[in-house]
Design a protein around this motif. Structure first.
Motif, mmCIF file in Angstrom:
data_model
loop_
_atom_site.group_PDB
_atom_site.id
_atom_site.type_symbol
_atom_site.label_atom_id
_atom_site.label_comp_id
_atom_site.label_asym_id
_atom_site.label_seq_id
_atom_site.Cartn_x
_atom_site.Cartn_y
_atom_site.Cartn_z
ATOM 1 N N LEU A 111 -25.398 15.599 -3.905
ATOM 2 C CA LEU A 111 -25.078 16.792 -3.124
ATOM 3 C C LEU A 111 -24.034 17.579 -3.899
ATOM 4 O O LEU A 111 -22.938 17.078 -4.172
ATOM 5 C CB LEU A 111 -24.534 16.420 -1.747
ATOM 6 N N ILE A 112 -24.399 18.779 -4.292
ATOM 7 C CA ILE A 112 -23.540 19.631 -5.105
ATOM 8 C C ILE A 112 -22.966 20.710 -4.194
ATOM 9 O O ILE A 112 -23.700 21.557 -3.686
ATOM 10 C CB ILE A 112 -24.349 20.247 -6.269
ATOM 11 N N PHE A 113 -21.643 20.666 -3.988
ATOM 12 C CA PHE A 113 -20.975 21.613 -3.105
ATOM 13 C C PHE A 113 -20.507 22.813 -3.926
ATOM 14 O O PHE A 113 -19.759 22.651 -4.895
ATOM 15 C CB PHE A 113 -19.793 20.938 -2.404
ATOM 16 N N VAL A 114 -20.963 24.001 -3.542
ATOM 17 C CA VAL A 114 -20.708 25.230 -4.296
ATOM 18 C C VAL A 114 -19.681 26.080 -3.543
ATOM 19 O O VAL A 114 -19.900 26.437 -2.380
ATOM 20 C CB VAL A 114 -22.012 26.032 -4.501
ATOM 21 N N GLY A 115 -18.593 26.418 -4.217
ATOM 22 C CA GLY A 115 -17.498 27.160 -3.601
ATOM 23 C C GLY A 115 -17.734 28.654 -3.513
ATOM 24 O O GLY A 115 -18.775 29.180 -3.929
ATOM 25 N N LEU A 116 -16.727 29.330 -2.996
ATOM 26 C CA LEU A 116 -16.804 30.775 -2.772
ATOM 27 C C LEU A 116 -16.991 31.560 -4.068
ATOM 28 O O LEU A 116 -17.521 32.669 -4.048
ATOM 29 C CB LEU A 116 -15.547 31.252 -2.038
ATOM 30 N N ASP A 117 -16.574 30.993 -5.189
ATOM 31 C CA ASP A 117 -16.721 31.651 -6.494
ATOM 32 C C ASP A 117 -18.029 31.264 -7.186
ATOM 33 O O ASP A 117 -18.239 31.559 -8.349
ATOM 34 C CB ASP A 117 -15.534 31.322 -7.394
ATOM 35 N N ARG A 118 -18.915 30.577 -6.442
ATOM 36 C CA ARG A 118 -20.207 30.099 -6.951
ATOM 37 C C ARG A 118 -20.056 29.083 -8.077
ATOM 38 O O ARG A 118 -20.924 28.942 -8.939
ATOM 39 C CB ARG A 118 -21.132 31.245 -7.359
ATOM 40 N N ARG A 119 -18.972 28.365 -8.047
ATOM 41 C CA ARG A 119 -18.750 27.254 -8.974
ATOM 42 C C ARG A 119 -18.744 25.949 -8.181
ATOM 43 O O ARG A 119 -18.384 25.931 -7.001
ATOM 44 C CB ARG A 119 -17.445 27.422 -9.743
ATOM 45 N N ILE A 120 -19.146 24.874 -8.844
ATOM 46 C CA ILE A 120 -19.207 23.578 -8.182
ATOM 47 C C ILE A 120 -17.793 23.107 -7.852
ATOM 48 O O ILE A 120 -16.929 23.038 -8.734
ATOM 49 C CB ILE A 120 -19.939 22.549 -9.059
ATOM 50 N N ILE A 121 -17.572 22.788 -6.581
ATOM 51 C CA ILE A 121 -16.290 22.248 -6.128
ATOM 52 C C ILE A 121 -16.255 20.742 -6.371
ATOM 53 O O ILE A 121 -15.323 20.216 -6.959
ATOM 54 C CB ILE A 121 -16.068 22.496 -4.616
ATOM 55 N N ASN A 122 -17.267 20.057 -5.839
ATOM 56 C CA ASN A 122 -17.378 18.606 -5.997
ATOM 57 C C ASN A 122 -18.830 18.192 -5.833
ATOM 58 O O ASN A 122 -19.661 18.972 -5.379
ATOM 59 C CB ASN A 122 -16.466 17.855 -5.007
ATOM 60 N N ILE A 123 -19.106 16.957 -6.259
ATOM 61 C CA ILE A 123 -20.462 16.404 -6.177
ATOM 62 C C ILE A 123 -20.379 15.048 -5.484
ATOM 63 O O ILE A 123 -19.604 14.183 -5.900
ATOM 64 C CB ILE A 123 -21.086 16.231 -7.585
ATOM 65 N N ALA A 124 -21.164 14.883 -4.433
ATOM 66 C CA ALA A 124 -21.325 13.566 -3.804
ATOM 67 C C ALA A 124 -22.532 12.938 -4.507
ATOM 68 O O ALA A 124 -23.678 13.253 -4.204
ATOM 69 C CB ALA A 124 -21.558 13.707 -2.311
ATOM 70 N N ALA A 125 -22.247 12.103 -5.493
ATOM 71 C CA ALA A 125 -23.294 11.557 -6.363
ATOM 72 C C ALA A 125 -23.960 10.323 -5.755
ATOM 73 O O ALA A 125 -23.301 9.497 -5.119
ATOM 74 C CB ALA A 125 -22.701 11.198 -7.719
#
Length: 165
Positions: A111-125
């Protein structure tokens, strides 16, 4: 009788889900513009390109787009297969601190969480199938993008990478 009908319906769904189209290596895909919008044969959701830029590498996936709360609640539940060039994107409107679980999800996912700047915040691998432990974003999200478990690490996808859809 109800249990037999339910079992038959789940078996039919599993057979259909096993026919999900896709190719093996997302690292060799064409640019996002080359992935045209279509409808996924299993979910009935619109499919569009999602591109992740890691350094100088761009990887484009065919992503089912889950927009409504009903589409997002179902997600990839009961699916038995997802090709390495496929995924599902959950558009968060309004942006929020997303929390997901793996209830009725048969395959492991990243699960790739994408922040407000459209960059990856964190990944639940490698989220564990059927696990109901909450998987939480590291901050407000515009989207959550799901791909096969372990694929993010295999492709070098990491926090800070740019995500476009």
């Amino acid at each position: 009788m109800k249990q037999a009908t339910k079992t038959l319906a789940l078996a039919a769904l599993a057979l259909i889900a096993g026919c999900s189209p896709g190719a093996a290596d997302a690292g060799t895909k064409a640019p996002a513009a080359a992935v045209t919008a279509s409808i996924h044969p299993i979910s009935g959701l619109k499919v569009g390109p999602v591109t992740i830029t890691t350094g100088s590498k761009r990887r484009t996936f065919k992503a089912e787009v889950a927009r409504t709360s009903a589409e997002q609640a179902k997600g990839l539940m009961f699916r038995t297969r997802l090709a390495d060039d496929e995924g599902m994107i959950f558009l968060r409107n309004p942006p929020d601190r997303a929390s997901f679980w793996m209830r009725n999800t048969v395959i492991p996912l990243d699960l790739i969480f994408v922040g407000l700047d459209r960059r990856i915040i964190n990944i639940a691998a490698n989220a564990v199938p059927y696990d109901e432990t909450p998987l939480i974003s590291g901050g407000p999200t515009l989207a959550v993008f799901e791909i096969n478990g372990g694929l993010a690490a295999k492709l070098g996808i990491q926090p800070g990478d740019k995500v476009e859809w």
